[in-house]
Design a protein around this motif. Structure first.
Motif, PDB file in Angstrom:
ATOM      1  N   LEU A 168      70.298   2.854  11.936  1.00 28.69           N
ATOM      2  CA  LEU A 168      68.854   2.773  12.067  1.00 28.69           C
ATOM      3  C   LEU A 168      68.275   4.083  11.555  1.00 28.69           C
ATOM      4  CD1 LEU A 168      66.486   0.998  13.160  1.00 28.69           C
ATOM      5  CD2 LEU A 168      66.616   2.387  15.251  1.00 28.69           C
ATOM      6  N   VAL A 169      67.376   3.984  10.566  1.00 28.34           N
ATOM      7  CA  VAL A 169      66.773   5.182   9.980  1.00 28.34           C
ATOM      8  C   VAL A 169      65.260   5.126  10.110  1.00 28.34           C
ATOM      9  CG1 VAL A 169      68.675   5.562   8.345  1.00 28.34           C
ATOM     10  CG2 VAL A 169      66.733   4.182   7.643  1.00 28.34           C
ATOM     11  N   ASP A 170      64.650   6.308  10.232  1.00 32.49           N
ATOM     12  CA  ASP A 170      63.194   6.354  10.360  1.00 32.49           C
ATOM     13  C   ASP A 170      62.526   6.317   8.991  1.00 32.49           C
ATOM     14  OD1 ASP A 170      63.221   8.969   9.300  1.00 32.49           O
ATOM     15  OD2 ASP A 170      62.736   9.930  11.217  1.00 32.49           O
ATOM     16  N   ARG A 171      61.212   6.449   8.978  1.00 32.39           N
ATOM     17  CA  ARG A 171      60.425   6.344   7.732  1.00 32.39           C
ATOM     18  C   ARG A 171      60.799   7.403   6.698  1.00 32.39           C
ATOM     19  NH1 ARG A 171      55.815   2.960   8.603  1.00 32.39           N
ATOM     20  NH2 ARG A 171      55.490   2.513  10.803  1.00 32.39           N
ATOM     21  N   GLN A 172      61.366   8.521   7.158  1.00 33.16           N
ATOM     22  CA  GLN A 172      61.773   9.593   6.252  1.00 33.16           C
ATOM     23  C   GLN A 172      63.254   9.499   5.875  1.00 33.16           C
ATOM     24  OE1 GLN A 172      59.843  10.380   9.218  1.00 33.16           O
ATOM     25  NE2 GLN A 172      58.107  10.095   7.831  1.00 33.16           N
ATOM     26  N   ILE A 183      68.550   9.434  10.169  1.00 34.27           N
ATOM     27  CA  ILE A 183      69.281   8.491  11.013  1.00 34.27           C
ATOM     28  C   ILE A 183      68.860   8.659  12.468  1.00 34.27           C
ATOM     29  CG2 ILE A 183      71.550   7.808  11.881  1.00 34.27           C
ATOM     30  CD1 ILE A 183      72.705   8.613   9.161  1.00 34.27           C
ATOM     31  N   LEU A 184      68.387   7.569  13.056  1.00 31.68           N
ATOM     32  CA  LEU A 184      68.000   7.552  14.467  1.00 31.68           C
ATOM     33  C   LEU A 184      69.156   7.105  15.354  1.00 31.68           C
ATOM     34  CD1 LEU A 184      64.504   5.824  14.159  1.00 31.68           C
ATOM     35  CD2 LEU A 184      64.958   8.264  14.542  1.00 31.68           C
ATOM     36  N   GLY A 234      59.560   4.361   3.464  1.00 32.60           N
ATOM     37  CA  GLY A 234      58.358   4.333   4.288  1.00 32.60           C
ATOM     38  C   GLY A 234      58.426   3.400   5.485  1.00 32.60           C
ATOM     39  N   LYS A 235      59.604   2.863   5.765  1.00 32.81           N
ATOM     40  CA  LYS A 235      59.753   1.930   6.876  1.00 32.81           C
ATOM     41  C   LYS A 235      60.852   2.423   7.803  1.00 32.81           C
ATOM     42  CE  LYS A 235      58.138  -1.930   4.292  1.00 32.81           C
ATOM     43  NZ  LYS A 235      58.374  -2.879   3.305  1.00 32.81           N
ATOM     44  N   VAL A 236      60.813   1.951   9.032  1.00 29.71           N
ATOM     45  CA  VAL A 236      61.962   2.122   9.910  1.00 29.71           C
ATOM     46  C   VAL A 236      62.902   0.981   9.539  1.00 29.71           C
ATOM     47  CG1 VAL A 236      62.800   2.203  12.273  1.00 29.71           C
ATOM     48  CG2 VAL A 236      60.571   3.182  11.719  1.00 29.71           C
ATOM     49  N   ALA A 237      64.154   1.315   9.255  1.00 32.48           N
ATOM     50  CA  ALA A 237      65.060   0.312   8.699  1.00 32.48           C
ATOM     51  C   ALA A 237      66.403   0.297   9.399  1.00 32.48           C
ATOM     52  CB  ALA A 237      65.276   0.587   7.212  1.00 32.48           C
ATOM     53  N   LEU A 238      66.942  -0.907   9.511  1.00 38.77           N
ATOM     54  CA  LEU A 238      68.311  -1.082   9.968  1.00 38.77           C
ATOM     55  C   LEU A 238      69.132  -1.485   8.751  1.00 38.77           C
ATOM     56  CD1 LEU A 238      70.097  -1.125  12.608  1.00 38.77           C
ATOM     57  CD2 LEU A 238      69.978  -3.606  12.378  1.00 38.77           C
ATOM     58  N   ILE A 239      70.101  -0.667   8.415  1.00 37.53           N
ATOM     59  CA  ILE A 239      71.048  -0.994   7.349  1.00 37.53           C
ATOM     60  C   ILE A 239      72.236  -1.643   8.046  1.00 37.53           C
ATOM     61  CG2 ILE A 239      72.490  -0.077   5.501  1.00 37.53           C
ATOM     62  CD1 ILE A 239      70.421   2.364   5.542  1.00 37.53           C
ATOM     63  N   ASP A 240      72.472  -2.894   7.709  1.00 38.13           N
ATOM     64  CA  ASP A 240      73.465  -3.712   8.399  1.00 38.13           C
ATOM     65  C   ASP A 240      74.620  -4.032   7.460  1.00 38.13           C
ATOM     66  OD1 ASP A 240      74.762  -5.445  10.134  1.00 38.13           O
ATOM     67  OD2 ASP A 240      73.362  -7.104   9.802  1.00 38.13           O
ATOM     68  N   LEU A 241      75.741  -3.351   7.648  1.00 35.98           N
ATOM     69  CA  LEU A 241      76.936  -3.620   6.851  1.00 35.98           C
ATOM     70  C   LEU A 241      77.762  -4.659   7.607  1.00 35.98           C
ATOM     71  CD1 LEU A 241      77.921   0.043   5.868  1.00 35.98           C
ATOM     72  CD2 LEU A 241      76.309  -1.510   4.749  1.00 35.98           C
TER      73      LEU A 241
END
Length: 130
Positions: A104-108, A111-112, A18-25
């Motif tokens: 970067l991924v959106d709420r759903q 991948i943005l 439910g959030k816009v998220a940055l997955i940082d590896l």
């Protein structure tokens, strides 16, 4: 699912749902990864109360290396660890031989952007959160 530095497991999907998220590896030994992570701190601070989250996942040989890096670089978000590739997070994201990556991924969960700069993340957050 990966553990935090104390061994507590977290499911990534639960953290970003439910959030816009940055997955940082990232990794302590990866200079470019750390510069990218550092550049995201102001973006995180500006948007964390608007539905933006960052989850870091460190690829390390030692938990202490990750802990020391977070203390030094002051990453304010949740950081998990893939100790000695035991979870295989980097392989699952297709960057097994890379020095790190950001998604970067959106709420759903769409991948943005892959490998966006802080400026690109900020622009996308303005589109998706404001």
């Amino acid at each position: 699912t990966a553990p935090d530095f104390n061994g507590k497991p977290y499911r990534l999907s639960d953290q970003i749902k439910g959030k816009v998220a940055l997955i940082d590896l990232w990794a302590s030994w990866c200079g470019p990864c750390r510069r990218t992570s550092l550049s995201m701190i102001p973006v995180y601070e500006a948007f964390k109360d608007k539905g933006f989250v960052i989850v870091g996942i460190a690829r390390e040989e030692s938990v202490d290396d990750a802990i020391n890096t977070v203390k030094k670089d002051k990453y304010p978000w949740l950081n998990l660890i893939d100790l000695k590739d035991s979870v295989g997070v980097w392989q699952k994201y297709g960057v097994g031989n890379a020095g790190g990556a950001t998604f970067l991924v959106d709420r759903q969960g769409v991948i943005l952007a892959i490998g966006p700069t802080a400026e690109q993340v900020e622009a996308l957050l303005k589109q998706h959160l404001e």
